[in-house]
Motif scaffolding. Structure first.
Motif, PDB file in Angstrom:
ATOM      1  N   PRO B  47    -113.256  42.535  45.146  1.00 23.12           N
ATOM      2  CA  PRO B  47    -113.705  42.069  43.830  1.00 23.12           C
ATOM      3  C   PRO B  47    -115.192  42.311  43.582  1.00 23.12           C
ATOM      4  N   LEU B  48    -115.995  42.187  44.637  1.00 20.89           N
ATOM      5  CA  LEU B  48    -117.436  42.365  44.438  1.00 20.89           C
ATOM      6  C   LEU B  48    -117.796  43.818  44.151  1.00 20.89           C
ATOM      7  N   ASP B 122    -128.992  33.711  43.652  1.00 20.24           N
ATOM      8  CA  ASP B 122    -128.564  32.584  44.492  1.00 20.24           C
ATOM      9  C   ASP B 122    -127.127  32.140  44.277  1.00 20.24           C
ATOM     10  N   VAL B 123    -126.515  32.472  43.122  1.00 14.93           N
ATOM     11  CA  VAL B 123    -125.110  32.101  42.955  1.00 14.93           C
ATOM     12  C   VAL B 123    -124.199  33.315  43.113  1.00 14.93           C
ATOM     13  N   MET B 124    -124.724  34.383  43.738  1.00 17.50           N
ATOM     14  CA  MET B 124    -123.982  35.620  43.961  1.00 17.50           C
ATOM     15  C   MET B 124    -123.673  36.361  42.663  1.00 17.50           C
ATOM     16  N   MET B 125    -124.526  36.198  41.668  1.00 21.30           N
ATOM     17  CA  MET B 125    -124.371  37.015  40.480  1.00 21.30           C
ATOM     18  C   MET B 125    -125.111  38.319  40.735  1.00 21.30           C
ATOM     19  N   VAL B 126    -124.440  39.456  40.461  1.00 21.91           N
ATOM     20  CA  VAL B 126    -125.042  40.737  40.793  1.00 21.91           C
ATOM     21  C   VAL B 126    -126.031  41.150  39.698  1.00 21.91           C
ATOM     22  N   ALA B 210    -114.204  35.354  57.075  1.00 22.04           N
ATOM     23  CA  ALA B 210    -114.738  35.134  55.740  1.00 22.04           C
ATOM     24  C   ALA B 210    -116.249  35.208  55.839  1.00 22.04           C
ATOM     25  N   GLN B 211    -116.868  36.082  55.093  1.00 21.66           N
ATOM     26  CA  GLN B 211    -118.312  36.200  55.216  1.00 21.66           C
ATOM     27  C   GLN B 211    -118.938  36.588  53.888  1.00 21.66           C
ATOM     28  N   LEU B 214    -124.445  38.790  52.308  1.00 21.39           N
ATOM     29  CA  LEU B 214    -125.883  38.597  52.537  1.00 21.39           C
ATOM     30  C   LEU B 214    -126.205  38.240  53.980  1.00 21.39           C
ATOM     31  N   VAL B 301    -114.468  41.897  50.933  1.00 24.16           N
ATOM     32  CA  VAL B 301    -113.017  41.973  50.709  1.00 24.16           C
ATOM     33  C   VAL B 301    -112.466  40.670  50.168  1.00 24.16           C
ATOM     34  N   SER B 302    -111.249  40.760  49.660  1.00 23.18           N
ATOM     35  CA  SER B 302    -110.531  39.567  49.233  1.00 23.18           C
ATOM     36  C   SER B 302    -110.106  38.771  50.452  1.00 23.18           C
ATOM     37  N   SER B 303    -109.530  37.611  50.201  1.00 20.31           N
ATOM     38  CA  SER B 303    -109.098  36.762  51.309  1.00 20.31           C
ATOM     39  C   SER B 303    -107.937  37.423  52.045  1.00 20.31           C
ATOM     40  N   ARG B 305    -105.064  36.295  52.694  1.00 16.06           N
ATOM     41  CA  ARG B 305    -103.780  36.112  52.029  1.00 16.06           C
ATOM     42  C   ARG B 305    -103.574  37.160  50.932  1.00 16.06           C
ATOM     43  N   THR B 306    -104.590  37.322  50.082  1.00 13.58           N
ATOM     44  CA  THR B 306    -104.459  38.286  48.997  1.00 13.58           C
ATOM     45  C   THR B 306    -104.245  39.695  49.547  1.00 13.58           C
TER      46      THR B 306
END
Lengths: 550, 349
Positions: B47-48, B122-126, B210-211, B214, B301-303, B305-306
């Motif tokens: 997604p990122l 800081d909120v992971m907005m690109v 999960a990471q 940054l 990557v996605s989780s 499960r996804t």
């Protein structure tokens, strides 16, 4: 924080491109099944007129389909280009149905639509019929998966926030797929598509009948459209009611705004048939109410209460307060990710994280929010009443108009007297645009009613966009409007041209206008007349009887 | 894409252009879905990357989209009106809708290889800090040309299979030119990449956890993009396939073996695309302004499960899609000729 103009422009661009896209989708959904029905009749009876019907309506279907695909491209990429934070925040859940849609549905639809148009001479009758069904199934499956994605935005179940990755992650795929909102939404939306397709075929056929041309062709098309349309219109309305029930369960704010329920009524609440909502004084003037009905639709019971706007605001104010704690706990956790204590504190309040984020519209550090800011956030959390109230009533009004059209058309088709009812035929012609208006209004109610959220209760709209400049958005918005309008003009031009031309456009030599000198296709007239001779030789009667089927 | 780009050049008359269009008529729509699904798959898997690349390359994406608009409409609407101006307009529309995306994607990928200026707040907005015009640098343009040339070569070989006479002759000539351009461009690109700054992760990598992107440190080092070829020696086969496929196509098409040439360009395309992928592995989107914010295959990557669900869906659906797509080609097999178009004037594109 993102500038407010960027948020508004992004919303406007999404709304514009989505509305354009949905001018073409419902007709594709509806006509793909109508084509399958017509071709089924052809394969069962062997009568060529049904093959010609499939081909001719298929031509109109194709003109519409091309723009459906075109405008759909934008939708697939727009989340990334304009809603980057949204894509990051919920891509783990939202991306899956979109990708699955491509793999399961869009491939099917697009691969077989090629064979639908070009495979007539290369496939057996049953083979081609199968292809037509696969196109219909593909387009409808496509709708299922897109609506699953959309339903999750309305009712985000089966997901949880992960503070490490700073996003929502899927906890149950089955919750996502079997979201109750998705199911009622799916049947409601595809039925709306079937109504649109039926109203289109009904209206164009009625026009031929009014002009007294291609009678046999139009008569049969009219019948099929009337029966399919009646069933679909009933389904739209029944499932619209089902959607209302789910909205009451999952999106109380949308329902309260749609119905202008300023105050909580004792159960079962009445349904406001008409009125003039007054946002400033929080009242509805000239209200006409049917007692009990809203309570029955919304709760399926006589004793459960549907909360009004006053009560919802109290709940939201409380959640915003907890939300502030959640945002602060998350910020602390982000600075010290291994701290189990902070994690536990955040987990306890994270359900209200989204409500804390609502304040980010007014202040970067939510703990600094003044009571006035909180009051504004509460106010934001209830969508504007008047637009929803009116759109919803207009949609329902339109649906009653085309329901009666289909009931009467079906009735007179069953009694075989519809061809003499010129008023009915005229109504059918003028009724063509109505389902489109109803469809767009329906989407408006669903999406505008979700505001101020992109994901209800989870992610506010003002945080969802990309970090773009207002200038870039003005540029892209104008570009989309320009290109789409150009393409729409070309589409309408061809639609009208081919609808006027009628089945004669197939060049079989069996239909109206085919022996008259034509200005269309002027430079291939020589070639046509040769084809005509061949056709005439094959069917001796065809060249002579243009107004009836031999 | 290749056939659409060649349309105005290999088809001189209206009938010839209709032959070209109808050779892909029943298939372009299904083929285009690979492109759409690729967008969806990136959204679901990374997604990122989807968010960063699409919003960062905003104007480039708009150019791709707006050009693509003219393809479905061009194919379907062109032959529905006889006016030569109308048809001419859509011919160039289809050309633009095919050539521009092919070129822009290459240019975009050329920029990805060099790193793109973006960071996360800081909120992971690109936040993307580059300009649109900076995308057009020499290396990126070489990549764009390679991308366009390889698709044109493949399309030309396809046309050589499905058409005859004059069109086939022009298709064969186009194939030779495009393949040569592709080979030269690929060689220049390889030479440029050898001295270009590449990126290396210097912190420990823990795939599967999960990471956040940054949490790592990255250094920029000249020639680092070639390090994978010494680490995984077999990967050197990929550029070899790129060159080998191109050369084989040249040999085959000049000897009249269009089918073999078509397979050869398919191999070359795979080789070239994977060469680019392996060179930057494990990076997907390196950041030139804050290398630590770079996105790699693991940290955006996605989780689990996804990804698991997408794996099963793709595993089941891809063979099915390939099967029915092949069946569709089989049903429509054979040469497309001017006579056929004339006989089916109303139903052809």
């Amino acid at each position: 924080m993102i500038e407010e103009s960027v948020v508004n422009l992004s919303r406007l661009q999404f709304a514009a491109t989505a509305f354009y896209h949905f001018l073409f989708v419902p007709l594709t959904l509806g006509m793909s099944f109508l084509l399958a029905i017509m071709e089924t009749v052809y394969v069962m009876t062997g009568k060529e007129i049904y093959r010609d019907m499939t081909k001719f309506w298929g031509k109109l279907f194709g003109i519409n389909f091309a723009l459906g695909v075109t405008t759909g491209l934008t939708m697939e990429f727009q989340f990334g280009t304009n809603w980057a934070y949204y894509s990051h925040y919920v891509g783990d859940i939202f991306g899956a149905p979109l990708a699955i849609e491509g793999l399961v549905a869009f491939f099917l639809e697009s691969t077989f639509v090629g064979l639908f148009f070009f495979g007539w001479d290369r496939l057996s009758k049953v083979g081609h019929l199968t292809v037509t069904y696969l196109v219909a199934i593909g387009s409808n499956l496509s709708a299922v998966l897109i609506l699953i994605a959309n339903a999750w935005m309305q009712n985000p179940i089966g997901a949880d926030f992960n503070p490490v990755t700073m996003r929502m992650e899927m906890t149950s795929f089955w919750d996502l797929i079997f979201n109750p909102v998705a199911q009622s939404k799916f049947v409601h939306t595809i039925s709306a598509g079937y109504v649109t397709g039926s109203a289109f075929v009904l209206g164009v056929s009625a026009w031929y009948l009014l002009k007294g041309r291609d009678i046999e062709f139009a008569r049969r098309s009219f019948r099929i459209a009337a029966s399919f349309g009646l069933a679909s219109a009933l389904s739209v309305i029944v499932l619209g009611d089902e959607s209302g029930y789910h909205a009451a369960e999952t999106q109380e704010t949308k329902l309260a705004a749609m119905e202008a329920m300023w105050e909580t009524e004792s159960a079962p609440a009445g349904l406001t048939l008409f009125g003039i909502p007054d946002e400033k004084n929080r009242t509805t003037h000239a209200e006409i109410k049917i007692p009990y009905v809203m309570g029955l639709i919304g709760t399926r019971s006589t004793d459960k209460v549907i909360p009004g706007i006053d009560e919802l605001e109290k709940k939201i104010a409380a959640r915003i307060d907890t939300g502030i704690t959640a945002v602060k706990a998350l910020e602390a956790l982000r600075r010290d990710p291994k701290n189990a204590d902070l994690l536990a504190r955040f987990t306890a309040v994270k359900a209200d994280l989204g409500y804390g984020l609502l304040l980010k519209k007014y202040v970067a550090d939510v703990s600094q929010a003044t009571p006035e800011m909180k009051a504004r956030a509460v106010d934001d959390a209830i969508p504007a009443v008047a637009p929803l109230f009116w759109s919803f009533r207009l949609m329902v009004g339109l649906s009653l108009i085309f329901l009666s059209l289909f009931v009467l058309s079906f009735w007179f088709a069953a009694r075989n007297s519809f061809m003499q009812k010129r008023w009915l035929l005229k109504w059918a012609v003028w009724g063509i645009p109505l389902p489109w208006i109803a469809c767009e209004l329906g989407w408006f109610v669903a999406e505008y009613g979700r505001q101020p959220w992109t994901i209800h209760g989870v992610l506010p709209t003002h945080l969802s966009t990309s970090a773009l400049s207002a200038g870039s958005l003005w540029f892209s918005l104008s570009g989309f409007l320009l290109f789409y309008t150009l393409l729409l003009v070309a589409e309408l031009y061809l639609m009208f041209k081919y609808a006027r031309l009628g089945p004669a456009s197939l060049g079989t030599g069996r239909y109206h206008l085919e022996t008259l000198p034509r200005r269309e296709f002027e430079h291939d007239r020589l070639r046509d007349s040769q084809a005509h001779l061949v056709a005439a030789r094959r069917r001796p009667a065809a060249g002579l009887r243009h107004h009836g089927w031999p | 894409m290749g056939v659409g780009t060649l349309l105005p050049f290999v088809g001189k008359t209206d009938d010839e252009r209709r032959v070209v269009l109808n050779s892909v008529g029943p298939h372009w729509e299904g083929n285009q879905v690979w492109f759409v699904t690729a967008g969806g798959a990136i959204f679901a898997a990374w997604p990122l990357v989807y968010a960063t690349a699409f919003s960062g390359f905003y104007f480039a994406m708009l150019a791709v989209l707006w050009a693509l608009f003219f393809r479905p409409v061009g194919f379907d609407y062109r032959s529905k009106v006889a006016d030569p101006r109308w048809r001419g307009f859509w011919d160039w529309g289809i050309f633009a809708g095919s050539a521009i995306p092919a070129l822009v994607f290459g240019v975009a990928f050329g920029n990805v290889i060099q790193g793109v200026p973006f960071y996360f707040d800081d909120v992971m907005m690109v936040r993307y800090t580059g300009s649109f015009w900076a995308l057009f640098n020499p290396f990126a343009l070489v990549c764009g040309v390679v991308s366009l040339a390889m698709l044109v070569a493949h399309g030309a070989n396809y046309l050589a299979i499905r058409t005859e006479a004059a069109i086939q002759k022009r298709a064969k000539a186009s194939s030779v030119v495009a393949t040569l351009v592709m080979l030269i461009g690929f060689a220049i690109g390889g030479w440029m990449i050898a001295s270009m700054p590449g990126y290396l992760i210097t912190s420990a990598v823990e795939p599967g956890l999960a990471q956040s992107p940054l949490d790592k440190t990255v250094i920029v080092q000249s020639g680092a993009w070639l390090s994978n070829y010494s680490k995984y020696p077999l990967s050197i086969l990929l550029p070899v396939l790129g060159f080998g496929g191109g050369l084989l196509s040249l040999l085959a098409i000049t000897r009249g073996r269009a089918g073999l040439a078509f397979v050869a360009t398919a191999v070359a395309e795979l080789g070239i695309i994977f060469t680019a992928g392996v060179s930057i592995f494990p990076f997907v989107l390196p950041s030139s302004s804050q290398p630590g914010s770079s996105l790699t295959v693991w940290d955006c990557v996605s989780s689990h499960r996804t990804l698991g669900i997408m794996f099963w869906v793709a595993l089941i659906m891809t063979p099915i899609i390939i099967a029915y797509t092949s069946w569709a080609y089989r049903v429509m097999r054979g040469k497309v000729t001017v006579e056929q178009i004339r006989a089916n004037d109303r139903s052809s594109y």
